[in-house]
Design a protein around this motif. Structure first.
Motif, PDB file in Angstrom:
ATOM      1  N   ARG A 331      -4.761  -6.052  -5.109  1.00  0.00           N
ATOM      2  CA  ARG A 331      -3.961  -5.271  -6.055  1.00  0.00           C
ATOM      3  C   ARG A 331      -4.159  -3.776  -5.833  1.00  0.00           C
ATOM      4  NH1 ARG A 331      -4.309  -9.673  -9.562  1.00  0.00           N
ATOM      5  NH2 ARG A 331      -6.477  -9.253 -10.060  1.00  0.00           N
ATOM      6  N   PHE A 332      -5.398  -3.386  -5.583  1.00  0.00           N
ATOM      7  CA  PHE A 332      -5.674  -1.968  -5.358  1.00  0.00           C
ATOM      8  C   PHE A 332      -4.948  -1.476  -4.112  1.00  0.00           C
ATOM      9  CE2 PHE A 332      -8.127   1.525  -3.530  1.00  0.00           C
ATOM     10  CZ  PHE A 332      -8.267   2.374  -4.625  1.00  0.00           C
ATOM     11  N   ALA A 333      -4.998  -2.266  -3.051  1.00  0.00           N
ATOM     12  CA  ALA A 333      -4.324  -1.878  -1.812  1.00  0.00           C
ATOM     13  C   ALA A 333      -2.814  -1.797  -2.000  1.00  0.00           C
ATOM     14  CB  ALA A 333      -4.669  -2.860  -0.702  1.00  0.00           C
ATOM     15  N   ALA A 334      -2.254  -2.743  -2.760  1.00  0.00           N
ATOM     16  CA  ALA A 334      -0.800  -2.764  -2.975  1.00  0.00           C
ATOM     17  C   ALA A 334      -0.340  -1.634  -3.880  1.00  0.00           C
ATOM     18  CB  ALA A 334      -0.393  -4.104  -3.565  1.00  0.00           C
ATOM     19  N   SER A 335      -1.250  -1.097  -4.695  1.00  0.00           N
ATOM     20  CA  SER A 335      -0.868  -0.047  -5.642  1.00  0.00           C
ATOM     21  C   SER A 335      -0.661   1.307  -4.971  1.00  0.00           C
ATOM     22  CB  SER A 335      -1.951   0.091  -6.716  1.00  0.00           C
ATOM     23  OG  SER A 335      -3.133   0.684  -6.179  1.00  0.00           O
ATOM     24  N   GLY A 336      -1.185   1.445  -3.759  1.00  0.00           N
ATOM     25  CA  GLY A 336      -1.057   2.727  -3.065  1.00  0.00           C
ATOM     26  C   GLY A 336      -1.990   3.803  -3.572  1.00  0.00           C
ATOM     27  N   GLN A 337      -2.945   3.426  -4.442  1.00  0.00           N
ATOM     28  CA  GLN A 337      -3.891   4.408  -4.963  1.00  0.00           C
ATOM     29  C   GLN A 337      -4.835   4.882  -3.859  1.00  0.00           C
ATOM     30  OE1 GLN A 337      -5.743   3.413  -8.837  1.00  0.00           O
ATOM     31  NE2 GLN A 337      -4.466   1.573  -8.815  1.00  0.00           N
TER      32      GLN A 337
END
Length: 448
Positions: A331-337
């Motif tokens: 999820r973190f990777a997909a969020s672009g953060q």
């Protein structure tokens, strides 16, 4: 009453008011924890020196089909519906009460050996009262703290007979057990109802079973997935509307539940138990530990079945934590953060396996933390063993490194059920039971 003083231990209490204590003492008075702290004086107590040990609350296995112990390791490569076809339709109808007794006894002893002091024995292979009685006999004999979940068998229906989804939970059997040997809620072995629930039973049966559990003051627990083919389409929305959803219900699995339905469950106070080692073998949807946590709930975890995987709670803790971290990382990777991401700490997994599991089973006032007044269910873990040493962080040592081989001593209600690394159960009896369990497995599997 006999007193025991555990001295010089590294204590992970799981009680926020007590915290962790280096070089701490625990005084047991009979079946209760009397005092936790440092330099406790108890002149008449038996002293147990735990200088090179970590003490944790007894682990709690919030979901285990203990009757399946003889079938260990047959399904490690299953990927589809083999469990229903082979186990429920093929093997379960062949089980005798003796098979159930052997599975429950050896399974419960295995849990104690691995530091699990409480199991929710979700018994859905009790075709007759004799099967139920055999399962309960075994739980008492093993000496574990247990909740016997009276379940519903799931055989393929015979011609002219109704499908199991249309058969209500038997009120007469619940009354027999609840008014008899499982009448007390303070006993070592207590009772729950392992019901079909809205995924596996019709609306009429679902409502009947929820109401029956509430009539007898029992925790109800149901296997739920939340897939489109569930039998009661409105699921927990309907149960909440009917006033049947609350802290006296436990949802198991739930990987495919939509967020709004999961929120209804969590907000009602019902508990949610995930079994990640089993769920992740076949399902692409994440286990619910992280989703429940995000909704402000208290995740619970269990081993489920040893047919697929190891059933000890050290393994379940590790797998649950690391699999949730994988989904969080995705999820973190997909969020672009950008920047540092947060990580679910190891202590969370220990919470799930102790105080949260106690909460899920409505036992938090009795077990789950090392708190004065609670039952003396404790696990002493050796820190000098080669796989544990050196201990730089006690919680991480327990969650990531410890196993059943490091469990030195186990107390259930103040009684030692394991000490010096060996169960306090006659070795000759265990040897005989192993032979019987092997014979049981051979006969059962020969029926396929």
């Amino acid at each position: 009453m006999a007193k025991t003083l555990i001295k010089n231990a590294t204590i992970i209490s799981m009680d926020p008011g007590i915290g962790d204590i280096e070089g701490g003492d625990i005084l047991l008075d009979g079946d209760l924890i009397a005092e936790v702290g440092k330099l406790i004086e108890a002149p008449v107590a038996e002293v147990l020196d735990a200088e090179e040990m970590i003490v944790i609350p007894g682990l709690v296995n919030a979901h285990l089909h203990t009757w399946e112990t003889a079938l260990r390791g047959i399904g490690g490569d299953w990927a589809g519906r083999e469990y229903f076809r082979i186990v429920h339709a093929g093997l379960a109808p062949v089980y005798t009460p003796e098979d159930t007794y052997l599975g429950n006894l050896m399974g419960a002893l295995g849990q104690l050996h691995a530091g699990t002091t409480t199991i929710f024995d979700w018994c859905h292979n009790n075709a007759t009262p004799a099967h139920s009685d055999a399962a309960i006999d075994a739980l008492f004999e093993a000496g574990a703290r247990a909740i016997f979940g009276h379940g519903t068998v799931k055989p393929d229906p015979k011609e002219g007979k109704p499908h199991y989804s249309r058969i209500p939970h038997p009120p007469g059997e619940i009354k027999r057990l609840r008014s008899g040997r499982l009448s007390g809620d303070e006993a070592l072995v207590t009772m729950a109802m392992a019901i079909l629930g809205p995924d596996y039973s019709t609306l009429e049966v679902t409502l009947h079973d929820f109401r029956l559990a509430r009539e007898y003051g029992l925790l109800s627990s149901a296997h739920i997935w939340g897939t489109p083919d569930r039998l009661v389409e409105k699921g927990y929305f309907l149960l909440e509307k009917e006033g049947l959803l609350g802290p006296d219900h436990n949802v198991v699995h739930g990987n495919y539940l939509e967020e709004d339905e999961l929120r209804v469950i969590v907000d009602s106070g019902a508990s949610v138990t995930a079994t990640p080692p089993v769920e992740m073998q076949k399902h692409p949807a994440e286990s619910l530990t992280g989703r429940v946590l995000a909704l402000g709930g208290r995740p619970s975890i269990g081993a489920d079945i040893e047919i697929y995987d190891g059933g000890d709670m050290f393994h379940v803790m590790r797998f649950a934590l690391q699999s949730q971290r994988i989904f969080d990382n995705q999820r973190f990777a997909a969020s672009g953060q950008t920047g540092e991401k947060s990580i679910l700490p190891a202590r969370r997994a220990l919470e799930w396996a102790t105080i949260n599991n106690a909460h899920a089973l409505n036992l938090e006032d009795r077990i789950g933390s090392i708190t004065p007044g609670k039952q003396a269910d404790l696990v002493l873990i050796r820190t000098g063993d080669i796989n544990m040493f050196p201990v730089n962080d006690a919680v991480q040592a327990v969650v990531f490194h410890a196993g059943r081989e490091n469990v030195d001593t186990v107390f259930v209600a103040g009684r030692k059920v394991k000490e010096a690394g060996a169960l306090n159960y006659p070795a000759a009896s265990i040897s005989r039971l192993k032979g019987k369990l092997e014979d049981s497995a051979r006969r059962l599997l020969g029926a396929l």
